[in-house]
Motif scaffolding. Structure first.
Motif, PDB file in Angstrom:
ATOM      1  N   TYR A 114       0.843  -1.198   0.000  1.00 15.80           N
ATOM      2  CA  TYR A 114       0.000   0.000   0.000  1.00 15.80           C
ATOM      3  C   TYR A 114       0.877   1.246   0.000  1.00 15.80           C
ATOM      4  CZ  TYR A 114      -3.400   3.488   1.564  1.00 15.80           C
ATOM      5  OH  TYR A 114      -4.194   4.596   1.665  1.00 15.80           O
ATOM      6  N   VAL A 115       0.664   2.119  -0.981  1.00 19.51           N
ATOM      7  CA  VAL A 115       1.466   3.339  -1.095  1.00 19.51           C
ATOM      8  C   VAL A 115       0.562   4.562  -1.218  1.00 19.51           C
ATOM      9  CG1 VAL A 115       3.504   2.197  -2.055  1.00 19.51           C
ATOM     10  CG2 VAL A 115       1.700   2.980  -3.596  1.00 19.51           C
ATOM     11  N   GLY A 116      -0.613   4.489  -0.609  1.00 20.73           N
ATOM     12  CA  GLY A 116      -1.596   5.557  -0.747  1.00 20.73           C
ATOM     13  C   GLY A 116      -1.200   6.852  -0.082  1.00 20.73           C
ATOM     14  N   LYS A 117      -1.755   7.936  -0.612  1.00 23.16           N
ATOM     15  CA  LYS A 117      -1.503   9.271  -0.064  1.00 23.16           C
ATOM     16  C   LYS A 117      -2.834   9.973   0.166  1.00 23.16           C
ATOM     17  CE  LYS A 117       2.812  10.169  -2.657  1.00 23.16           C
ATOM     18  NZ  LYS A 117       2.730   9.226  -3.786  1.00 23.16           N
ATOM     19  N   GLU A 118      -2.888  10.736   1.222  1.00 22.32           N
ATOM     20  CA  GLU A 118      -3.979  11.670   1.464  1.00 22.32           C
ATOM     21  C   GLU A 118      -3.402  12.836   2.252  1.00 22.32           C
ATOM     22  OE1 GLU A 118      -6.912  10.335   4.482  1.00 22.32           O
ATOM     23  OE2 GLU A 118      -5.794   8.445   4.410  1.00 22.32           O
ATOM     24  N   ARG A 119      -4.172  13.890   2.363  1.00 18.29           N
ATOM     25  CA  ARG A 119      -3.675  15.087   3.029  1.00 18.29           C
ATOM     26  C   ARG A 119      -3.201  14.758   4.449  1.00 18.29           C
ATOM     27  NH1 ARG A 119      -4.241  20.559   2.320  1.00 18.29           N
ATOM     28  NH2 ARG A 119      -5.707  20.285   0.603  1.00 18.29           N
ATOM     29  N   GLY A 120      -1.948  15.069   4.723  1.00 18.42           N
ATOM     30  CA  GLY A 120      -1.391  14.855   6.054  1.00 18.42           C
ATOM     31  C   GLY A 120      -0.898  13.452   6.322  1.00 18.42           C
ATOM     32  N   LEU A 121      -1.068  12.525   5.367  1.00 19.51           N
ATOM     33  CA  LEU A 121      -0.613  11.153   5.587  1.00 19.51           C
ATOM     34  C   LEU A 121      -0.148  10.545   4.276  1.00 19.51           C
ATOM     35  CD1 LEU A 121      -0.169   8.657   7.344  1.00 19.51           C
ATOM     36  CD2 LEU A 121      -2.560   8.032   6.936  1.00 19.51           C
ATOM     37  N   GLY A 149      -8.204   5.767 -11.862  1.00 24.63           N
ATOM     38  CA  GLY A 149      -8.334   6.526 -13.098  1.00 24.63           C
ATOM     39  C   GLY A 149      -7.350   6.049 -14.141  1.00 24.63           C
ATOM     40  N   ASP A 150      -6.645   6.989 -14.765  1.00 23.77           N
ATOM     41  CA  ASP A 150      -5.635   6.696 -15.776  1.00 23.77           C
ATOM     42  C   ASP A 150      -4.267   7.093 -15.227  1.00 23.77           C
ATOM     43  OD1 ASP A 150      -5.304   6.218 -18.977  1.00 23.77           O
ATOM     44  OD2 ASP A 150      -3.859   7.684 -18.228  1.00 23.77           O
ATOM     45  N   PRO A 151      -3.236   6.263 -15.392  1.00 23.05           N
ATOM     46  CA  PRO A 151      -1.919   6.570 -14.816  1.00 23.05           C
ATOM     47  C   PRO A 151      -1.321   7.885 -15.280  1.00 23.05           C
ATOM     48  CG  PRO A 151      -2.015   4.273 -15.484  1.00 23.05           C
ATOM     49  CD  PRO A 151      -3.259   4.930 -16.019  1.00 23.05           C
ATOM     50  N   TYR A 152      -1.683   8.324 -16.496  1.00 22.82           N
ATOM     51  CA  TYR A 152      -1.055   9.510 -17.060  1.00 22.82           C
ATOM     52  C   TYR A 152      -1.949  10.749 -17.002  1.00 22.82           C
ATOM     53  CZ  TYR A 152       2.608   6.424 -18.926  1.00 22.82           C
ATOM     54  OH  TYR A 152       3.640   5.527 -19.070  1.00 22.82           O
ATOM     55  N   VAL A 153      -3.031  10.692 -16.238  1.00 19.85           N
ATOM     56  CA  VAL A 153      -3.878  11.862 -16.038  1.00 19.85           C
ATOM     57  C   VAL A 153      -3.882  12.184 -14.544  1.00 19.85           C
ATOM     58  CG1 VAL A 153      -6.155  12.903 -16.345  1.00 19.85           C
ATOM     59  CG2 VAL A 153      -5.316  11.235 -18.019  1.00 19.85           C
ATOM     60  N   PHE A 154      -3.033  13.122 -14.132  1.00 14.95           N
ATOM     61  CA  PHE A 154      -2.893  13.526 -12.733  1.00 14.95           C
ATOM     62  C   PHE A 154      -2.609  12.335 -11.816  1.00 14.95           C
ATOM     63  CE2 PHE A 154      -6.016  16.901 -14.239  1.00 14.95           C
ATOM     64  CZ  PHE A 154      -5.011  17.816 -14.508  1.00 14.95           C
ATOM     65  N   GLY A 155      -1.926  11.322 -12.356  1.00 11.59           N
ATOM     66  CA  GLY A 155      -1.634  10.144 -11.556  1.00 11.59           C
ATOM     67  C   GLY A 155      -0.164   9.969 -11.223  1.00 11.59           C
ATOM     68  N   GLY A 205      -6.869  20.314  -9.262  1.00  7.19           N
ATOM     69  CA  GLY A 205      -7.389  21.165  -8.189  1.00  7.19           C
ATOM     70  C   GLY A 205      -6.403  21.390  -7.070  1.00  7.19           C
ATOM     71  N   HIS A 206      -5.148  20.946  -7.259  1.00  5.58           N
ATOM     72  CA  HIS A 206      -4.142  21.070  -6.200  1.00  5.58           C
ATOM     73  C   HIS A 206      -2.867  21.674  -6.754  1.00  5.58           C
ATOM     74  CE1 HIS A 206      -6.701  18.542  -3.721  1.00  5.58           C
ATOM     75  NE2 HIS A 206      -6.736  17.659  -4.695  1.00  5.58           N
ATOM     76  N   LEU A 207      -2.180  22.412  -5.936  1.00  7.36           N
ATOM     77  CA  LEU A 207      -0.891  22.969  -6.301  1.00  7.36           C
ATOM     78  C   LEU A 207       0.207  21.956  -6.007  1.00  7.36           C
ATOM     79  CD1 LEU A 207      -1.260  26.573  -4.817  1.00  7.36           C
ATOM     80  CD2 LEU A 207      -1.555  25.859  -7.206  1.00  7.36           C
ATOM     81  N   ARG A 208       1.302  22.048  -6.762  1.00  4.15           N
ATOM     82  CA  ARG A 208       2.438  21.169  -6.517  1.00  4.15           C
ATOM     83  C   ARG A 208       2.975  21.409  -5.111  1.00  4.15           C
ATOM     84  NH1 ARG A 208       7.891  20.479 -10.277  1.00  4.15           N
ATOM     85  NH2 ARG A 208       8.893  18.900  -8.964  1.00  4.15           N
TER      86      ARG A 208
END
Length: 211
Positions: A114-121, A149-155, A205-208
């Motif tokens: 598991y390599v998931g990301k969310e805000r703050g974690l 989704g698709d790996p090459y669209v914001f992934g 919808g997010h900044l780098r």
């Protein structure tokens, strides 16, 4: 130690541990995903029975990583190729938004990371994900990187592609239905319509660095 809720039932690498055993009901828990070396030691121990010939073959290559898009979450929208690769994989690295119904297609003997990301974690930094992909594939694994989704669209698939190709690893991408088109289709909203909408723009919808 109990299985971390929210992770797939096959997954054994992430656990919730009470902070201070014997505390009041063990209410405080923390996510401990383990280190990169933990994962590699585990795989190498499993692969050790294959012998020196298999190890030499793995080192020689060629090395390959599959970036697989899983679409907006409905398993019936998966491609046949995505399902086949999940059934053949030795190692699957998967993100937070991959549904349990999709992970059910992964074969029982696969190592699921598991390599998931969310805000703050962030359970893994992007740099660490890159290294995991590289070291697993150069150890002789069939490696699948599952993305919503698709790996090459914001992934961030492009970043993983670039990192691996710079190190001589072949990367193959299995496209998925990106959420933008998937949601629009579900709602009956055409993204293009002759005489009304002649182009489509996808804007993050997010900044780098925001996360």
């Amino acid at each position: 130690v109990v299985a971390c809720q929210g992770l797939h039932s096959k997954h054994s690498d992430h656990v919730k541990r009470g902070e201070g055993e014997g505390g009041a009901g063990g209410e405080s828990t923390a996510l401990h995903p383990g280190t990169l070396e933990d994962f590699l030691r585990r795989f190498e121990a499993q692969a050790g029975a294959d012998g020196a010939d298999a190890a030499a073959k793995a080192k020689a290559g060629p090395h390959l990583v599959h970036l697989v898009g899983t679409g907006p979450g409905d398993p019936e929208l998966l491609t046949m190729k995505a399902v086949r690769l999940m059934r053949e994989a030795d190692v699957v690295l998967y993100d937070r938004l991959i549904s349990s119904e999709i992970l059910d297609f992964v074969n029982e003997n696969c190592l699921m990371v598991y390599v998931g990301k969310e805000r703050g974690l962030h359970t893994r930094s992007q740099t660490e994900i890159h290294e995991l992909l590289y070291r697993f594939c150069t150890s002789g694994c069939t490696v699948v990187r599952l993305k919503g989704g698709d790996p090459y669209v914001f992934g961030r698939g492009g970043e993983e592609l670039e990192y691996l190709q710079e190190r001589g690893v072949e990367v193959k991408c299995v496209p998925g239905i990106t959420a933008a088109s998937g949601i629009a289709s579900a709602l009956g909203i055409p993204l293009t319509h002759r005489g009304i909408a002649d182009n489509v723009q996808f804007i993050t919808g997010h900044l780098r660095g925001e996360f």
